[in-house]
Design an enzyme around this catalytic site. Structure first.
Site, mmCIF file in Angstrom:
data_model
loop_
_atom_site.group_PDB
_atom_site.id
_atom_site.type_symbol
_atom_site.label_atom_id
_atom_site.label_comp_id
_atom_site.label_asym_id
_atom_site.label_seq_id
_atom_site.Cartn_x
_atom_site.Cartn_y
_atom_site.Cartn_z
ATOM 1 C CD GLU A 115 0.883 0.488 2.934
ATOM 2 O OE1 GLU A 115 0.774 1.744 2.871
ATOM 3 O OE2 GLU A 115 1.924 -0.092 3.306
ATOM 4 N N GLY B 99 6.571 0.185 3.620
ATOM 5 C CA GLY B 99 5.343 -0.149 2.916
ATOM 6 C C GLY B 99 5.619 -0.412 1.452
ATOM 7 C CD GLU B 100 7.563 2.129 -1.957
ATOM 8 O OE1 GLU B 100 8.277 1.315 -2.567
ATOM 9 O OE2 GLU B 100 7.845 3.340 -1.869
ATOM 10 N N GLY B 101 4.666 -2.738 -0.235
ATOM 11 C CA GLY B 101 4.867 -4.162 -0.487
ATOM 12 C C GLY B 101 6.331 -4.577 -0.443
#
Lengths: 316, 316
Positions: free
Chosen positions: B143, B283-285
């Protein structure tokens, strides 16, 4: 390591499109590589994995439920591509070389005398050094040798003190009684060889693969090739070097926090924090090989990410 | 998951040339994949990474030092290939898709009312589900959304109780005062929306990317595609699903133990142990993408290693 490259790499990390520090250990690893490669943009074109194998006279004391023939059988398995480290090297892109060190001639039982002579120790160190690929940008170190978790605990205990029980785990397939036996055997070894110099400690407890690991570490240090040590046994092999001078290990990371209980204590003593903690206790360089995947990702982020300016992202 | 495939995969693990259990988490991951793929020899031909992005009305309360424009700027950066997740997906072999959810229309401030209506929540869930590649063998979820560490802490607090302070970290760039503000804001939200149903909690605090993550998880569950959740924010997004029924998350692993302090508590509440712990908080995966590398290594070992019989290695 080169201070200017480190400073430049740190500055680049601060300019990349992420909150400063948010890549954690990956940022540290990229900066670490920059220092040893003497460039702000370190890269890995060639990675070498070296697995050293040896046999140990201490097996006469019954410290391992597996027969010593397993060492040579596993070396054949490495050469045929069937072991865990073969699969891990394929995934993480390392060239694997296996160096079997006189498997038909185990070291001596360290409860009766030194495992190796000083000449044998230096010879094994030299063979470790010679195995290093001078063109590699990173070196993975691993080992195989039935009985060598006892050697590892003995080297750790002799190097950093404490009771043998604090350093001994179940190794491969030992039960609680086996663990107690290992501690008792190590206690006898310490009584016989305690207080030796670092080189004397390595000779006293062995084995050849531990000495080869020390030789490879020193060679890599001279070549400024960063090293990823594997787990408990590989880290313990380097304990005498650390005792001789911690700076011998400035270029070393540790790949995996072993399930062997002594490893946590050993890493604290050697001022290291393992990259991974996956409950593994295999050796062969398996944990270091997995950590190479993280190191590759760290460098890809370092080199491939856009800066705030390049991407037009507002900086805080 | 398929019990017969799990049993067969466990049996294979016991026959491979290593002490039983010595590959630790890698063995568990291979067996887990076997159950979901309904084969004793699971493999990953296609891996998808989905990053959902949203904006949040709670930013009106000053919970984040970055402007909300950064969300759309970072989406452009993902699309141009300049973010950390782009590099990590390249290294670990995942196809990245970014889904921006109405960035020009942030959710509502949850201290004044629900962040989303029920219809908006269900719509975002549906968009998450639709983004799932039905042919993937594993799904990485991540996300991006300025302010969403506050949303994450609110969802965790609403789902599992405790004081807001226990769930709140510094997120991206907040100082101690910022952290206290976040806790105070969450306290007001809990006072307004506490005791809501799981779906009501998701609607009350938002955001769209959290709802999309829930939708993608349910879709992947139906398709029997194993999921790797990322860090704190991604795990917290799934907290309402866990509260609704823990079995919704049977197919989920967590990639990385975030540096955000609430994550450890959240993982314990959701009976998860992260695969990696590298001090990251991006984050960001990114953490899930790195964990995919470990999963690939686990499957390579599972499928590629020789058995004791094949290699002629003596079993204990």
């Amino acid at each position: 390591p080169d201070a200017a490259s480190i400073a430049e790499a740190k500055e680049r990390q601060m300019s990349l499109t992420k909150p400063p520090g948010s890549l954690g250990r990956l940022e540290e690893m990229a900066v670490f590589m920059a220092g040893w490669q003497r460039t702000a943009r370190p890269a890995i074109a060639r990675a070498q994995a070296l697995v050293f194998a040896g046999n140990h006279g201490i097996c006469a004391q019954g410290v391992n439920p597996f027969p010593q023939e397993v060492t040579v059988q596993m070396v054949a398995n490495f050469e045929a591509g069937g072991a865990a480290i073969n699969q891990i090297c394929r995934v993480s892109g390392a060239d694997l070389a296996v160096v079997a060190l006189d498997l038909d001639r185990p070291t001596q039982d360290f409860t009766a005398g030194p495992a190796m002579t000083e000449a044998e120790t230096l010879d094994a160190m030299r063979r470790g050094a010679e195995a290093v690929d001078k063109g590699a940008q990173v070196l993975i170190l691993g080992e195989m040798g039935i009985g060598n978790s006892t050697i590892a605990a003995a080297l750790a205990c002799a190097s950093f003190g404490g009771a043998p029980e604090e350093w001994v785990g179940r190794g491969t397939g030992s039960d609680e009684a086996g663990r107690a036996l290992k501690a008792e055997v190590i206690g006898r070894g310490i009584a016989l060889h305690g207080g030796a110099s670092p080189l004397g400690t390595l000779a006293a407890f062995g084995g050849r693969e531990q000495a080869a690991i020390c030789g490879a570490i020193i060679e890599a240090r001279a070549l400024r090739i960063p090293v990823i040590l594997d787990g408990f046994i590989c880290t313990a092999a380097a304990a005498p070097l650390y005792k001789a001078d911690p700076r011998f290990l400035d270029h070393c990371l540790v790949g995996h926090q072993s399930a062997e209980p002594g490893h946590r204590k050993l890493l604290a003593a050697m001022e290291q924090t393992a990259i991974l903690d996956l409950g593994m206790a295999l050796g062969e360089g398996s944990g270091a090989g997995l950590a190479l995947g993280v190191l590759r990702a760290a460098l890809e982020c370092h080199n491939g990410m856009a800066t705030f300016a390049e991407a037009g992202v507002s900086d805080a």
